[in-house]
Motif scaffolding. Structure first.
Motif, mmCIF file in Angstrom:
data_model
loop_
_atom_site.group_PDB
_atom_site.id
_atom_site.type_symbol
_atom_site.label_atom_id
_atom_site.label_comp_id
_atom_site.label_asym_id
_atom_site.label_seq_id
_atom_site.Cartn_x
_atom_site.Cartn_y
_atom_site.Cartn_z
ATOM 1 N N ASP A 73 41.995 50.985 53.873
ATOM 2 C CA ASP A 73 42.644 49.784 52.986
ATOM 3 C C ASP A 73 42.779 50.319 51.216
ATOM 4 O O ASP A 73 43.517 49.927 50.502
ATOM 5 C CB ASP A 73 41.729 48.538 53.050
ATOM 6 N N GLN A 75 43.496 53.161 50.408
ATOM 7 C CA GLN A 75 44.780 54.286 50.230
ATOM 8 C C GLN A 75 46.164 53.454 50.638
ATOM 9 O O GLN A 75 46.866 54.026 49.929
ATOM 10 C CB GLN A 75 44.624 55.337 51.471
ATOM 11 N N ARG A 76 46.217 52.516 51.392
ATOM 12 C CA ARG A 76 47.498 51.996 51.633
ATOM 13 C C ARG A 76 48.066 51.219 50.799
ATOM 14 O O ARG A 76 47.026 50.643 49.905
ATOM 15 C CB ARG A 76 47.318 51.358 53.243
ATOM 16 N N ARG A 83 54.933 49.451 59.681
ATOM 17 C CA ARG A 83 54.058 50.541 59.293
ATOM 18 C C ARG A 83 53.814 51.683 60.291
ATOM 19 O O ARG A 83 53.223 51.615 61.694
ATOM 20 C CB ARG A 83 52.422 50.234 58.589
ATOM 21 N N VAL A 85 51.858 55.425 60.634
ATOM 22 C CA VAL A 85 50.869 56.259 59.794
ATOM 23 C C VAL A 85 50.673 57.766 60.381
ATOM 24 O O VAL A 85 50.541 57.617 61.829
ATOM 25 C CB VAL A 85 49.595 55.645 59.767
ATOM 26 N N SER A 96 49.006 52.256 62.853
ATOM 27 C CA SER A 96 50.295 51.743 62.752
ATOM 28 C C SER A 96 50.397 50.419 62.902
ATOM 29 O O SER A 96 49.693 49.622 63.697
ATOM 30 C CB SER A 96 51.230 52.699 63.346
ATOM 31 N N TYR A 163 57.438 51.375 56.349
ATOM 32 C CA TYR A 163 56.250 51.973 55.208
ATOM 33 C C TYR A 163 55.856 53.296 56.292
ATOM 34 O O TYR A 163 55.347 53.189 57.102
ATOM 35 C CB TYR A 163 55.347 50.958 55.126
ATOM 36 N N LEU A 165 53.269 56.229 55.826
ATOM 37 C CA LEU A 165 52.201 56.622 55.177
ATOM 38 C C LEU A 165 51.583 57.749 55.929
ATOM 39 O O LEU A 165 51.184 57.944 56.900
ATOM 40 C CB LEU A 165 50.986 55.284 55.432
ATOM 41 N N LEU A 167 48.594 60.303 55.353
ATOM 42 C CA LEU A 167 47.229 60.485 54.965
ATOM 43 C C LEU A 167 46.825 61.917 55.023
ATOM 44 O O LEU A 167 47.005 62.662 55.847
ATOM 45 C CB LEU A 167 46.168 59.629 55.512
ATOM 46 N N HIS A 196 54.882 57.206 51.297
ATOM 47 C CA HIS A 196 53.599 57.124 50.763
ATOM 48 C C HIS A 196 52.717 58.307 51.207
ATOM 49 O O HIS A 196 52.166 58.562 52.203
ATOM 50 C CB HIS A 196 53.067 55.663 50.824
#
Length: 445
Positions: A73, A75-76, A83, A85, A96, A163, A165, A167, A196
Motif C-alpha cells: 500500500d 508503493q501503489r 491494475r 502488477v 493485480s 494501472y 505497477l 515493483l 508506475h
C-alpha cells in the motif's frame, strides 16, 4: 568474456520450452545485442551517460512475484483503476485487480496473451521497437517473457485508468527484469494508461522496459510514466508510438527516482491530424543521473507536436535532455514546438541539453529552445520579507517552476505525489493546496 556475453549467459536458464517462433526472436535479439554490446560514451546518443554500472553488474532473474503486503500500500497509487502488477518482472495475480473489465477492453500479462493468441499479439511485438534501435531493446527482445498487453476495440472508452505497477524488491542478489508492454487502441478508442515504477527503498536492481503503442484513426491515449524507483535502482526505458490519422498521444514522463535512468521516447506521426504532446519533468538529487532522449517524426502533412520538459537538479546530480523533431520532405503545414528549461539548486549539479530541429519541408511552423538557471535570489528575498522562511521560500519557487508541466497532469493522485516530492518535507502548518495556490500567484507575478 565480454559484458554482453556474461549477460546472455542467463538467457538459457529457463528458456528450453519456448515455442520455436519465440526462440527465433530471442536468438535475433541476443545476436544483435552481442554484436552491438553495451553503449559507451563514444556513441553519440550515449555521450553523456555512462552505463558501466549496468554492464558490470551481476544480475540474476527473479523466480517468483512475492512482495511484502505490508509495504504494498505504501508503493501503489491510491487510485481506482484496473491494475496489473509485476514484481521484478514476474506477474503477480494476488496484487493485480483486473475484474470487471468493460466490453472491448483486454488487459493481460504478456505470457497469457501470447498463450491465448500468439499470432495477433506476437505480430505486433517488435513492430515499432526492433532489435536495431538500441542495445537495450535488443536485450529486452532476448529476455522478455512477461509484461502487459492492452487491447482496446474500436470506439471503446475506458471508464477508469489502466494501472501497470512495476515493483522492485530488495534482495541479497540484485535481479534484472525486461518487461514488454504492448498497447493497441482501435479507431476512436480512448484510455489513460499509467506505468508506475516503484519498490522497496533498498532495492538495487536493473529494469529494462520496452513499450509499444499503436493508435488507429482517432484514438486517444494519455500515457503516464511515473518513475520513482529506489535511489539505487537502474532503469532503462524505450517507448515507441505509431499514430494514425487524427489520433492523439499525450505523454507525461515524470522521473523522481533511480540512480541511473535513461528514457527514449519516439513518436511517428504517420497521417494527417495526428497530434503528440510531451510533458516531462525530472527532479534529481544526490548523485542521481537522468537522461531523456525524445524524437518526433513528422511523416505526414498537417501533423502537430508540442514538447515541454523541465528539470530540477540538486546536490551533485546530472540531467540530460536531447530532443529531436524530424520533419520529412513534403510534410507541409505541420507545427512542432519544443522547450526544455532547467533549474539548478546547487552549483555542483549539471545538465546537458540539446534540442534539435531537422526540417525537409518549407511550409512549417517550428521552434525550439532551452534555458538553464538558478532560483532568483530577489524572489527568495521577497518571499522572506513576507514572513516565509528560506527553505519554504525556495520550495515554493521550485514548485512554481514546475507548475507549467504539472498543470497539464490530469490525475490529482499523481500531481500531488510529484508536487510533494519537489516541494520536499514542508512544515505541517502548510498544506499542499495552499502551496500550489501560492506558487501559482508567484508564477503570475
Amino acid at each position: 568474456m565480454s559484458a554482453a556475453e556474461r549477460f546472455l549467459q542467463r538467457l538459457t536458464a529457463r528458456r528450453a520450452d519456448d515455442p520455436s517462433w519465440v526462440a527465433a526472436r530471442r536468438q535475433a535479439g541476443a545476436a544483435r545485442f552481442e554484436a552491438m554490446g553495451f553503449p559507451t560514451r563514444r556513441d553519440e546518443h550515449w555521450k553523456y551517460t555512462d552505463v558501466r554500472r549496468i554492464a558490470e553488474g551481476d544480475f540474476a532473474l527473479a523466480t517468483d512475484a512475492a512482495f511484502d503486503t505490508t509495504r504494498f500500500d505504501e508503493q501503489r497509487l491510491a487510485i481506482d483503476a484496473y491494475r496489473l502488477v509485476l514484481v521484478d518482472g514476474r506477474f503477480s495475480p494476488a496484487l493485480s485487480e483486473l475484474d470487471g473489465l468493460p466490453a472491448g477492453v483486454s488487459i493481460e500479462p504478456l505470457s497469457q496473451a501470447l498463450e491465448a493468441n500468439h499470432e495477433a499479439v506476437g505480430g505486433s511485438l517488435g513492430r515499432l521497437a526492433g532489435v536495431d534501435f538500441s542495445p537495450f531493446t535488443a536485450l529486452n527482445t532476448a529476455f522478455a517473457d512477461e509484461g502487459a498487453v492492452i487491447r482496446l476495440a474500436p470506439g471503446t472508452v475506458v471508464d477508469k485508468p489502466i494501472y501497470l505497477l512495476m515493483l522492485s524488491r530488495a534482495d541479497a542478489q540484485p535481479v534484472m527484469s525486461h518487461p514488454r508492454v504492448l498497447i493497441e487502441a482501435g479507431a476512436r478508442a480512448e484510455a489513460t494508461v499509467i506505468e508506475h515504477y516503484s519498490g522497496e527503498p533498498e532495492a538495487a536492481n536493473f529494469t529494462n522496459v520496452v513499450t509499444e503503442v499503436l493508435l488507429d484513426r482517432g484514438a486517444i491515449i494519455d500515457h503516464y510514466k511515473l518513475q520513482e524507483a529506489a535511489l539505487t535502482d537502474l532503469h532503462v526505458a524505450s517507448i515507441h508510438v505509431d499514430q494514425g490519422r487524427d489520433s492523439h498521444f499525450n505523454s507525461y514522463n515524470l522521473n523522481l527516482g533511480g540512480a541511473l535512468v535513461r528514457t527514449d521516447l519516439v513518436t511517428d506521426l504517420n497521417a494527417e491530424g495526428a497530434e503528440a504532446a510531451y510533458n516531462g519533468l525530472f527532479f534529481v538529487q544526490g548523485r542521481q543521473h537522468v537522461d531523456n532522449h525524445t524524437l518526433v517524426n513528422h511523416n505526414a502533412p498537417r501533423t502537430f507536436s508540442n514538447e515541454n520538459y523541465k528539470g530540477v537538479l540538486d546536490d551533485r546530480s546530472r540531467g540530460v535532455f536531447n530532443g529531436k523533431v524530424f520533419v520529412k520532405k513534403d510534410a507541409q503545414q505541420i507545427e512542432a514546438y519544443q522547450n526544455n528549461a532547467n533549474l539548478l539548486l546547487s552549483d555542483r549539479a549539471e545538465v546537458d541539453t540539446k534540442p534539435e530541429l531537422v526540417i525537409y519541408a518549407d511550409d512549417v511552423k517550428c521552434s525550439h529552445g532551452a534555458t538553464t538557471g538558478q532560483l532568483d535570489e530577489e524572489a527568495v528575498y521577497a518571499l522572506r520579507s513576507r514572513g516565509i522562511d528560506e527553505p519554504m521560500a525556495r520550495a515554493l519557487l521550485t514548485l512554481a517552476f514546475v507548475g507549467e508541466v504539472m498543470d497539464k497532469v490530469g490525475l490529482n493522485v499523481i500531481a500531488e505525489r510529484v508536487e510533494r516530492a519537489v516541494a520536499g518535507r514542508l512544515p505541517e502548518r502548510f498544506n499542499l493546496a495552499d502551496l500550489v495556490e501560492t506558487a501559482e500567484a508567484i508564477q503570475e507575478t
